[in-house]
Design a protein around this motif. Structure first.
Motif, PDB file in Angstrom:
ATOM      1  N   ARG A  55       0.794  -1.328   0.009  1.00 36.44           N
ATOM      2  CA  ARG A  55      -0.170   0.089   0.111  1.00 36.44           C
ATOM      3  C   ARG A  55       0.933   1.106   0.040  1.00 36.44           C
ATOM      4  NH1 ARG A  55      -2.859  -3.784   2.499  1.00 36.44           N
ATOM      5  NH2 ARG A  55      -5.163  -3.763   2.193  1.00 36.44           N
ATOM      6  N   VAL A  56       2.145   1.229   0.404  1.00 39.51           N
ATOM      7  CA  VAL A  56       2.869   2.097   0.324  1.00 39.51           C
ATOM      8  C   VAL A  56       4.118   2.143  -0.619  1.00 39.51           C
ATOM      9  CG1 VAL A  56       2.126   3.050   2.666  1.00 39.51           C
ATOM     10  CG2 VAL A  56       4.317   1.495   2.281  1.00 39.51           C
ATOM     11  N   ALA A  57       4.887   3.119  -0.721  1.00 36.71           N
ATOM     12  CA  ALA A  57       6.201   3.219  -1.522  1.00 36.71           C
ATOM     13  C   ALA A  57       7.255   2.247  -0.924  1.00 36.71           C
ATOM     14  CB  ALA A  57       6.832   4.527  -1.913  1.00 36.71           C
ATOM     15  N   ARG A  58       7.501   2.461   0.362  1.00 34.08           N
ATOM     16  CA  ARG A  58       8.608   1.949   0.963  1.00 34.08           C
ATOM     17  C   ARG A  58       8.335   1.437   2.463  1.00 34.08           C
ATOM     18  NH1 ARG A  58      12.710   4.269   3.912  1.00 34.08           N
ATOM     19  NH2 ARG A  58      11.937   6.303   3.565  1.00 34.08           N
ATOM     20  N   VAL A  59       8.828   0.236   2.950  1.00 33.80           N
ATOM     21  CA  VAL A  59       8.602  -0.064   4.312  1.00 33.80           C
ATOM     22  C   VAL A  59       9.962  -0.417   4.905  1.00 33.80           C
ATOM     23  CG1 VAL A  59       7.549  -1.880   5.923  1.00 33.80           C
ATOM     24  CG2 VAL A  59       6.107  -0.790   3.941  1.00 33.80           C
ATOM     25  N   THR A  60      10.124   0.253   6.019  1.00 34.16           N
ATOM     26  CA  THR A  60      11.195  -0.327   6.792  1.00 34.16           C
ATOM     27  C   THR A  60      10.666  -0.963   8.142  1.00 34.16           C
ATOM     28  OG1 THR A  60      12.660   1.547   6.352  1.00 34.16           O
ATOM     29  CG2 THR A  60      13.287   0.398   8.136  1.00 34.16           C
ATOM     30  N   ALA A  61      11.019  -2.340   8.266  1.00 35.14           N
ATOM     31  CA  ALA A  61      10.725  -3.372   9.332  1.00 35.14           C
ATOM     32  C   ALA A  61      11.770  -3.436  10.303  1.00 35.14           C
ATOM     33  CB  ALA A  61      10.256  -4.541   8.799  1.00 35.14           C
ATOM     34  N   THR A  62      11.287  -3.205  11.835  1.00 33.38           N
ATOM     35  CA  THR A  62      12.409  -3.469  12.729  1.00 33.38           C
ATOM     36  C   THR A  62      11.760  -4.516  13.559  1.00 33.38           C
ATOM     37  OG1 THR A  62      11.143  -1.907  14.453  1.00 33.38           O
ATOM     38  CG2 THR A  62      12.665  -0.910  12.629  1.00 33.38           C
ATOM     39  N   GLU A  63      12.652  -5.146  14.300  1.00 32.01           N
ATOM     40  CA  GLU A  63      12.647  -6.155  15.541  1.00 32.01           C
ATOM     41  C   GLU A  63      13.694  -5.790  16.529  1.00 32.01           C
ATOM     42  OE1 GLU A  63      11.030  -7.890  17.067  1.00 32.01           O
ATOM     43  OE2 GLU A  63       9.070  -8.267  16.120  1.00 32.01           O
ATOM     44  N   ILE A  64      13.756  -6.491  17.673  1.00 31.63           N
ATOM     45  CA  ILE A  64      14.614  -6.341  18.750  1.00 31.63           C
ATOM     46  C   ILE A  64      15.849  -7.181  18.460  1.00 31.63           C
ATOM     47  CG2 ILE A  64      12.915  -5.605  20.363  1.00 31.63           C
ATOM     48  CD1 ILE A  64      13.125  -8.393  21.307  1.00 31.63           C
ATOM     49  N   GLY A  65      15.911  -8.022  17.552  1.00 29.35           N
ATOM     50  CA  GLY A  65      17.341  -8.788  17.428  1.00 29.35           C
ATOM     51  C   GLY A  65      17.221  -9.660  15.892  1.00 29.35           C
ATOM     52  N   GLU A  66      18.325 -10.045  15.486  1.00 26.61           N
ATOM     53  CA  GLU A  66      18.359 -10.589  14.092  1.00 26.61           C
ATOM     54  C   GLU A  66      17.205 -11.825  14.089  1.00 26.61           C
ATOM     55  OE1 GLU A  66      19.449  -9.688  11.517  1.00 26.61           O
ATOM     56  OE2 GLU A  66      20.867  -8.131  11.892  1.00 26.61           O
ATOM     57  N   ALA A  67      17.381 -12.554  15.113  1.00 22.54           N
ATOM     58  CA  ALA A  67      16.418 -13.974  14.996  1.00 22.54           C
ATOM     59  C   ALA A  67      15.165 -13.459  14.939  1.00 22.54           C
ATOM     60  CB  ALA A  67      16.916 -14.630  16.431  1.00 22.54           C
ATOM     61  N   GLU A  68      14.626 -12.508  15.478  1.00 15.74           N
ATOM     62  CA  GLU A  68      13.149 -12.153  15.340  1.00 15.74           C
ATOM     63  C   GLU A  68      12.986 -11.181  13.955  1.00 15.74           C
ATOM     64  OE1 GLU A  68      14.435 -12.277  19.757  1.00 15.74           O
ATOM     65  OE2 GLU A  68      15.192 -11.245  17.812  1.00 15.74           O
ATOM     66  N   LEU A  69      13.812 -10.391  13.639  1.00 14.99           N
ATOM     67  CA  LEU A  69      13.862 -10.100  12.330  1.00 14.99           C
ATOM     68  C   LEU A  69      13.789 -10.972  11.056  1.00 14.99           C
ATOM     69  CD1 LEU A  69      13.523  -7.219  11.438  1.00 14.99           C
ATOM     70  CD2 LEU A  69      15.807  -7.194  11.007  1.00 14.99           C
ATOM     71  N   ALA A  70      14.438 -12.292  11.286  1.00 20.75           N
ATOM     72  CA  ALA A  70      14.455 -13.097  10.413  1.00 20.75           C
ATOM     73  C   ALA A  70      13.037 -13.473  10.272  1.00 20.75           C
ATOM     74  CB  ALA A  70      15.397 -14.383  10.799  1.00 20.75           C
ATOM     75  N   LEU A  71      12.168 -13.623  10.969  1.00 21.51           N
ATOM     76  CA  LEU A  71      10.574 -13.890  10.631  1.00 21.51           C
ATOM     77  C   LEU A  71      10.256 -13.191   9.557  1.00 21.51           C
ATOM     78  CD1 LEU A  71       9.521 -14.585  14.335  1.00 21.51           C
ATOM     79  CD2 LEU A  71      10.322 -16.219  12.676  1.00 21.51           C
ATOM     80  N   SER A  72      10.169 -12.118   9.359  1.00 20.73           N
ATOM     81  CA  SER A  72       9.619 -11.157   8.547  1.00 20.73           C
ATOM     82  C   SER A  72      10.382 -11.101   7.336  1.00 20.73           C
ATOM     83  CB  SER A  72       9.424  -9.621   9.070  1.00 20.73           C
ATOM     84  OG  SER A  72      10.450  -9.170   9.546  1.00 20.73           O
ATOM     85  N   ARG A  73      11.906 -11.310   7.412  1.00 20.30           N
ATOM     86  CA  ARG A  73      12.592 -11.477   6.098  1.00 20.30           C
ATOM     87  C   ARG A  73      12.258 -12.648   5.409  1.00 20.30           C
ATOM     88  NH1 ARG A  73      17.676  -8.587   5.823  1.00 20.30           N
ATOM     89  NH2 ARG A  73      18.206  -8.054   8.012  1.00 20.30           N
ATOM     90  N   GLU A  74      11.960 -13.835   6.184  1.00 21.30           N
ATOM     91  CA  GLU A  74      11.652 -15.125   5.549  1.00 21.30           C
ATOM     92  C   GLU A  74      10.105 -14.922   4.819  1.00 21.30           C
ATOM     93  OE1 GLU A  74      11.787 -17.637   8.619  1.00 21.30           O
ATOM     94  OE2 GLU A  74      13.977 -17.619   8.837  1.00 21.30           O
ATOM     95  N   LEU A  75       9.233 -14.349   5.338  1.00 19.57           N
ATOM     96  CA  LEU A  75       7.903 -13.880   4.866  1.00 19.57           C
ATOM     97  C   LEU A  75       7.896 -13.101   3.458  1.00 19.57           C
ATOM     98  CD1 LEU A  75       4.937 -15.016   5.149  1.00 19.57           C
ATOM     99  CD2 LEU A  75       4.525 -12.654   6.151  1.00 19.57           C
ATOM    100  N   ALA A  76       8.643 -12.087   3.575  1.00 14.83           N
ATOM    101  CA  ALA A  76       8.914 -11.361   2.417  1.00 14.83           C
ATOM    102  C   ALA A  76       9.349 -11.959   1.219  1.00 14.83           C
ATOM    103  CB  ALA A  76       9.601 -10.062   2.825  1.00 14.83           C
ATOM    104  N   ALA A  77      10.237 -12.786   1.504  1.00 17.63           N
ATOM    105  CA  ALA A  77      11.158 -13.400   0.642  1.00 17.63           C
ATOM    106  C   ALA A  77      10.110 -14.659   0.054  1.00 17.63           C
ATOM    107  CB  ALA A  77      12.398 -14.123   1.028  1.00 17.63           C
TER     108      ALA A  77
END
Length: 263
Positions: A55-77
């Motif tokens: 719905r937007v041009a650009r999103v920056t996703a944050t989490e408290i650690g790399e392991a937590e951030l990997a969850l959204s990375r994997e879904l996006a991929a």
């Protein structure tokens, strides 16, 4: 940072992966447009994040650690979604420059942080003039259900006690407006919305999830290790969630507070 009460057990992620922009950020969606940049604080498994990215041009996703951030990375991929950047961040001290984003969004985050006022102040700092800070959080004391099984009252009491022991505020929904004002925001629209589960599939999704979570998640370990409950207590509560799930008249409404603050 406070301690995250839920943890990341499969039963927790099972629930969080049911969240979408439509069922969790409907109050924000009319404000979005294809030219906007959005910071998603606490992206979790990324289901809301990837919806917002459409719905937007650009999103920056944050989490408290790399392991937590990997969850959204994997879904996006997995979904082939581009246009999302990923960054490990503490919402109390974001590393982004002032006025970096048109929209700064957090779903079910402020109830878990050590200082929600400081978090909102940081979210406002990185929002551009005229931009939006958006937050939605549950209010556990406002949850209501039928049938009224005493074990579920016990579940609610234990959860609220554990969340506060971890430095969070489980009744955050009703406090969002006051937190935003304390953070210096003034142009605020405060609303509420609910998740309501009453069909057999919906009850299985919520009640079945909690039947597992109360036995297997980080919350379970905390309750037993702290002496707040025994394993037998948690097994009783789990069985009660199963009874609620199987009840033909089973119904639950989960109230949430929401704020849209114009910076």
């Amino acid at each position: 940072m406070s301690k995250y009460t839920h943890g990341h057990h499969e039963s927790v992620l099972r629930s969080h992966r049911q969240r979408t922009a439509a069922n969790s950020a409907a109050y924000l969606l009319p404000q979005l447009g294809p030219d906007l940049s959005l910071l998603d604080v606490g992206a979790g498994p990324g289901t809301i994040t990837v919806d917002l990215a459409a719905r937007v041009a650009r999103v920056t996703a944050t989490e408290i650690g790399e392991a937590e951030l990997a969850l959204s990375r994997e879904l996006a991929a997995e979904r082939g979604v581009t246009g999302i950047e990923f960054s490990v961040q503490d919402v109390h001290a974001l590393t982004f420059a002032d006025a970096s984003f048109d929209v700064v969004h957090a779903h079910q985050v402020l109830q878990h942080v050590a200082d929600p006022v400081a978090a909102l102040r940081e979210m406002a700092r990185v929002a551009r003039p005229g931009g939006l800070v958006a937050a939605r959080d549950a209010d556990y004391a406002g949850f209501v259900w039928w049938p009224r099984l005493p074990e579920l009252d016990e579940w609610l009491r234990l959860y609220r006690t554990a969340a506060r022991a971890n430095g969070g505020e489980p009744d955050a929904g009703r406090r969002l407006l006051s937190w935003a004002r304390a953070a210096g925001l003034t142009d605020i629209v405060a609303t509420s919305s609910t998740w309501c589960y009453a069909t057999p599939d919906e009850r299985e999704g919520w009640g079945g999830m909690w039947a597992d979570r109360i036995l297997e998640s980080a919350l379970s370990r905390q309750l037993v290790d702290s002496g707040l409950a025994t394993t037998a207590d948690l097994e009783r509560i789990s069985r009660a969630w199963r009874r609620w799930t199987d009840a033909e008249d089973g119904w639950i409404s989960l109230v949430h507070g929401e704020i849209l603050a114009r910076v």
